[in-house]
Design a protein around this motif. Structure first.
Motif, PDB file in Angstrom:
ATOM      1  N   ASP A 291       0.834  -1.208   0.000  1.00 16.39           N
ATOM      2  CA  ASP A 291       0.000   0.000   0.000  1.00 16.39           C
ATOM      3  C   ASP A 291       0.861   1.247   0.000  1.00 16.39           C
ATOM      4  O   ASP A 291       2.012   1.230   0.424  1.00 16.39           O
ATOM      5  CB  ASP A 291      -0.898   0.007   1.235  1.00 16.39           C
ATOM      6  CG  ASP A 291      -2.232   0.689   1.012  1.00 16.39           C
ATOM      7  OD1 ASP A 291      -2.378   1.414  -0.001  1.00 16.39           O
ATOM      8  OD2 ASP A 291      -3.133   0.506   1.842  1.00 16.39           O
ATOM      9  N   ARG A 292       0.294   2.340  -0.486  1.00 11.97           N
ATOM     10  CA  ARG A 292       0.862   3.683  -0.401  1.00 11.97           C
ATOM     11  C   ARG A 292      -0.081   4.509   0.479  1.00 11.97           C
ATOM     12  O   ARG A 292      -1.267   4.258   0.533  1.00 11.97           O
ATOM     13  CB  ARG A 292       0.921   4.353  -1.776  1.00 11.97           C
ATOM     14  CG  ARG A 292       1.828   3.733  -2.756  1.00 11.97           C
ATOM     15  CD  ARG A 292       1.832   4.574  -4.058  1.00 11.97           C
ATOM     16  NE  ARG A 292       2.214   3.830  -5.210  1.00 11.97           N
ATOM     17  CZ  ARG A 292       3.452   3.489  -5.538  1.00 11.97           C
ATOM     18  NH1 ARG A 292       4.433   3.836  -4.754  1.00 11.97           N
ATOM     19  NH2 ARG A 292       3.704   2.807  -6.615  1.00 11.97           N
ATOM     20  N   TYR A 293       0.481   5.538   1.121  1.00 13.43           N
ATOM     21  CA  TYR A 293      -0.327   6.383   1.989  1.00 13.43           C
ATOM     22  C   TYR A 293      -0.171   7.833   1.565  1.00 13.43           C
ATOM     23  O   TYR A 293       0.950   8.314   1.382  1.00 13.43           O
ATOM     24  CB  TYR A 293       0.098   6.213   3.458  1.00 13.43           C
ATOM     25  CG  TYR A 293      -0.115   4.797   3.928  1.00 13.43           C
ATOM     26  CD1 TYR A 293      -1.332   4.405   4.453  1.00 13.43           C
ATOM     27  CD2 TYR A 293       0.893   3.849   3.794  1.00 13.43           C
ATOM     28  CE1 TYR A 293      -1.542   3.099   4.855  1.00 13.43           C
ATOM     29  CE2 TYR A 293       0.686   2.532   4.196  1.00 13.43           C
ATOM     30  CZ  TYR A 293      -0.530   2.170   4.723  1.00 13.43           C
ATOM     31  OH  TYR A 293      -0.741   0.869   5.109  1.00 13.43           O
ATOM     32  N   ASN A 294      -1.302   8.515   1.375  1.00 10.76           N
ATOM     33  CA  ASN A 294      -1.275   9.941   1.067  1.00 10.76           C
ATOM     34  C   ASN A 294      -0.928  10.711   2.329  1.00 10.76           C
ATOM     35  O   ASN A 294      -1.416  10.384   3.415  1.00 10.76           O
ATOM     36  CB  ASN A 294      -2.619  10.407   0.518  1.00 10.76           C
ATOM     37  CG  ASN A 294      -2.922   9.793  -0.823  1.00 10.76           C
ATOM     38  OD1 ASN A 294      -2.030   9.584  -1.635  1.00 10.76           O
ATOM     39  ND2 ASN A 294      -4.177   9.497  -1.074  1.00 10.76           N
ATOM     40  N   LEU A 295      -0.102  11.733   2.195  1.00  6.13           N
ATOM     41  CA  LEU A 295       0.343  12.542   3.325  1.00  6.13           C
ATOM     42  C   LEU A 295      -0.114  13.980   3.119  1.00  6.13           C
ATOM     43  O   LEU A 295       0.126  14.564   2.060  1.00  6.13           O
ATOM     44  CB  LEU A 295       1.869  12.499   3.436  1.00  6.13           C
ATOM     45  CG  LEU A 295       2.498  11.111   3.562  1.00  6.13           C
ATOM     46  CD1 LEU A 295       4.017  11.204   3.454  1.00  6.13           C
ATOM     47  CD2 LEU A 295       2.086  10.448   4.861  1.00  6.13           C
ATOM     48  N   THR A 296      -0.766  14.535   4.117  1.00  6.37           N
ATOM     49  CA  THR A 296      -1.190  15.932   4.072  1.00  6.37           C
ATOM     50  C   THR A 296      -0.862  16.584   5.404  1.00  6.37           C
ATOM     51  O   THR A 296      -0.655  15.901   6.411  1.00  6.37           O
ATOM     52  CB  THR A 296      -2.702  16.080   3.808  1.00  6.37           C
ATOM     53  OG1 THR A 296      -3.424  15.448   4.865  1.00  6.37           O
ATOM     54  CG2 THR A 296      -3.090  15.455   2.472  1.00  6.37           C
ATOM     55  N   VAL A 297      -0.825  17.890   5.410  1.00  8.49           N
ATOM     56  CA  VAL A 297      -0.499  18.627   6.626  1.00  8.49           C
ATOM     57  C   VAL A 297      -1.314  19.912   6.656  1.00  8.49           C
ATOM     58  O   VAL A 297      -1.613  20.498   5.617  1.00  8.49           O
ATOM     59  CB  VAL A 297       1.019  18.914   6.710  1.00  8.49           C
ATOM     60  CG1 VAL A 297       1.479  19.788   5.583  1.00  8.49           C
ATOM     61  CG2 VAL A 297       1.399  19.490   8.046  1.00  8.49           C
ATOM     62  N   GLN A 298      -1.691  20.323   7.872  1.00  4.61           N
ATOM     63  CA  GLN A 298      -2.391  21.593   8.049  1.00  4.61           C
ATOM     64  C   GLN A 298      -2.166  22.087   9.466  1.00  4.61           C
ATOM     65  O   GLN A 298      -1.890  21.304  10.372  1.00  4.61           O
ATOM     66  CB  GLN A 298      -3.883  21.458   7.765  1.00  4.61           C
ATOM     67  CG  GLN A 298      -4.616  20.589   8.765  1.00  4.61           C
ATOM     68  CD  GLN A 298      -6.080  20.399   8.397  1.00  4.61           C
ATOM     69  OE1 GLN A 298      -6.426  20.330   7.237  1.00  4.61           O
ATOM     70  NE2 GLN A 298      -6.918  20.319   9.389  1.00  4.61           N
ATOM     71  N   ASN A 299      -2.253  23.394   9.641  1.00  2.00           N
ATOM     72  CA  ASN A 299      -2.161  23.982  10.977  1.00  2.00           C
ATOM     73  C   ASN A 299      -3.446  23.683  11.745  1.00  2.00           C
ATOM     74  O   ASN A 299      -4.531  23.644  11.161  1.00  2.00           O
ATOM     75  CB  ASN A 299      -1.978  25.502  10.879  1.00  2.00           C
ATOM     76  CG  ASN A 299      -0.544  25.896  10.622  1.00  2.00           C
ATOM     77  OD1 ASN A 299       0.328  25.574  11.408  1.00  2.00           O
ATOM     78  ND2 ASN A 299      -0.298  26.589   9.526  1.00  2.00           N
ATOM     79  N   LEU A 300      -3.320  23.484  13.049  1.00  3.64           N
ATOM     80  CA  LEU A 300      -4.493  23.315  13.889  1.00  3.64           C
ATOM     81  C   LEU A 300      -5.239  24.637  13.995  1.00  3.64           C
ATOM     82  O   LEU A 300      -4.637  25.707  13.932  1.00  3.64           O
ATOM     83  CB  LEU A 300      -4.083  22.864  15.294  1.00  3.64           C
ATOM     84  CG  LEU A 300      -3.465  21.483  15.412  1.00  3.64           C
ATOM     85  CD1 LEU A 300      -2.998  21.248  16.849  1.00  3.64           C
ATOM     86  CD2 LEU A 300      -4.453  20.425  14.999  1.00  3.64           C
ATOM     87  N   THR A 301      -6.530  24.555  14.192  1.00  3.40           N
ATOM     88  CA  THR A 301      -7.319  25.767  14.408  1.00  3.40           C
ATOM     89  C   THR A 301      -7.575  25.914  15.904  1.00  3.40           C
ATOM     90  O   THR A 301      -7.410  24.969  16.671  1.00  3.40           O
ATOM     91  CB  THR A 301      -8.661  25.700  13.651  1.00  3.40           C
ATOM     92  OG1 THR A 301      -9.382  24.556  14.116  1.00  3.40           O
ATOM     93  CG2 THR A 301      -8.427  25.589  12.151  1.00  3.40           C
ATOM     94  N   GLY A 302      -7.957  27.109  16.318  1.00  4.25           N
ATOM     95  CA  GLY A 302      -8.309  27.350  17.705  1.00  4.25           C
ATOM     96  C   GLY A 302      -7.132  27.547  18.640  1.00  4.25           C
ATOM     97  O   GLY A 302      -7.290  27.521  19.845  1.00  4.25           O
ATOM     98  N   ASP A 303      -5.941  27.730  18.068  1.00  2.00           N
ATOM     99  CA  ASP A 303      -4.791  28.013  18.922  1.00  2.00           C
ATOM    100  C   ASP A 303      -4.258  29.398  18.573  1.00  2.00           C
ATOM    101  O   ASP A 303      -4.812  30.092  17.739  1.00  2.00           O
ATOM    102  CB  ASP A 303      -3.712  26.937  18.790  1.00  2.00           C
ATOM    103  CG  ASP A 303      -3.168  26.807  17.375  1.00  2.00           C
ATOM    104  OD1 ASP A 303      -3.528  27.625  16.500  1.00  2.00           O
ATOM    105  OD2 ASP A 303      -2.372  25.898  17.126  1.00  2.00           O
ATOM    106  N   ASP A 304      -3.185  29.805  19.217  1.00  2.00           N
ATOM    107  CA  ASP A 304      -2.647  31.149  19.016  1.00  2.00           C
ATOM    108  C   ASP A 304      -1.388  31.165  18.158  1.00  2.00           C
ATOM    109  O   ASP A 304      -0.666  32.157  18.140  1.00  2.00           O
ATOM    110  CB  ASP A 304      -2.322  31.790  20.371  1.00  2.00           C
ATOM    111  CG  ASP A 304      -3.567  32.029  21.192  1.00  2.00           C
ATOM    112  OD1 ASP A 304      -4.622  32.313  20.603  1.00  2.00           O
ATOM    113  OD2 ASP A 304      -3.489  31.920  22.427  1.00  2.00           O
TER     114      ASP A 304
END
Length: 85
Positions: free
Chosen positions: A28-41
């Motif tokens: 298998d292959r795995y897609n990788l994504t990233v994002q900043n968390l919301t609700g923090d400073d």
């Protein structure tokens, strides 16, 4: 992986190491994504994912990735999520 805190210098890159393991029965292959968390400073800029084949927590290439290589059952792949403080 468990949440972790790292200290960084303003305007400098910081890298968060990760490992993914194929725990299934087939290749298998795995897609990788990233994002900043919301609700923090705080948010990092220029979030990208880089391969870390030797697992030392430092990118092995300047070329970002969005998918793991094909992993056989039980095989692991290390990568880092990088961003600028």
């Amino acid at each position: 992986t468990d949440p972790r805190d790292l200290r960084g210098t303003p305007a400098a890159p910081i890298y968060f190491p990760h490992t993914v393991e194929n725990t299934g029965n087939g290749d298998d292959r795995y897609n990788l994504t990233v994002q900043n968390l919301t609700g923090d400073d705080f948010d990092l800029t220029n979030l990208l994912i880089y391969p870390d084949v030797n697992g030392d927590g430092v990118p092995d290439s300047n070329t970002p990735i969005t998918q793991t290589p094909l992993l056989k059952p039980g095989e692991k792949f290390s990568f880092v999520v990088g961003g600028v403080v």
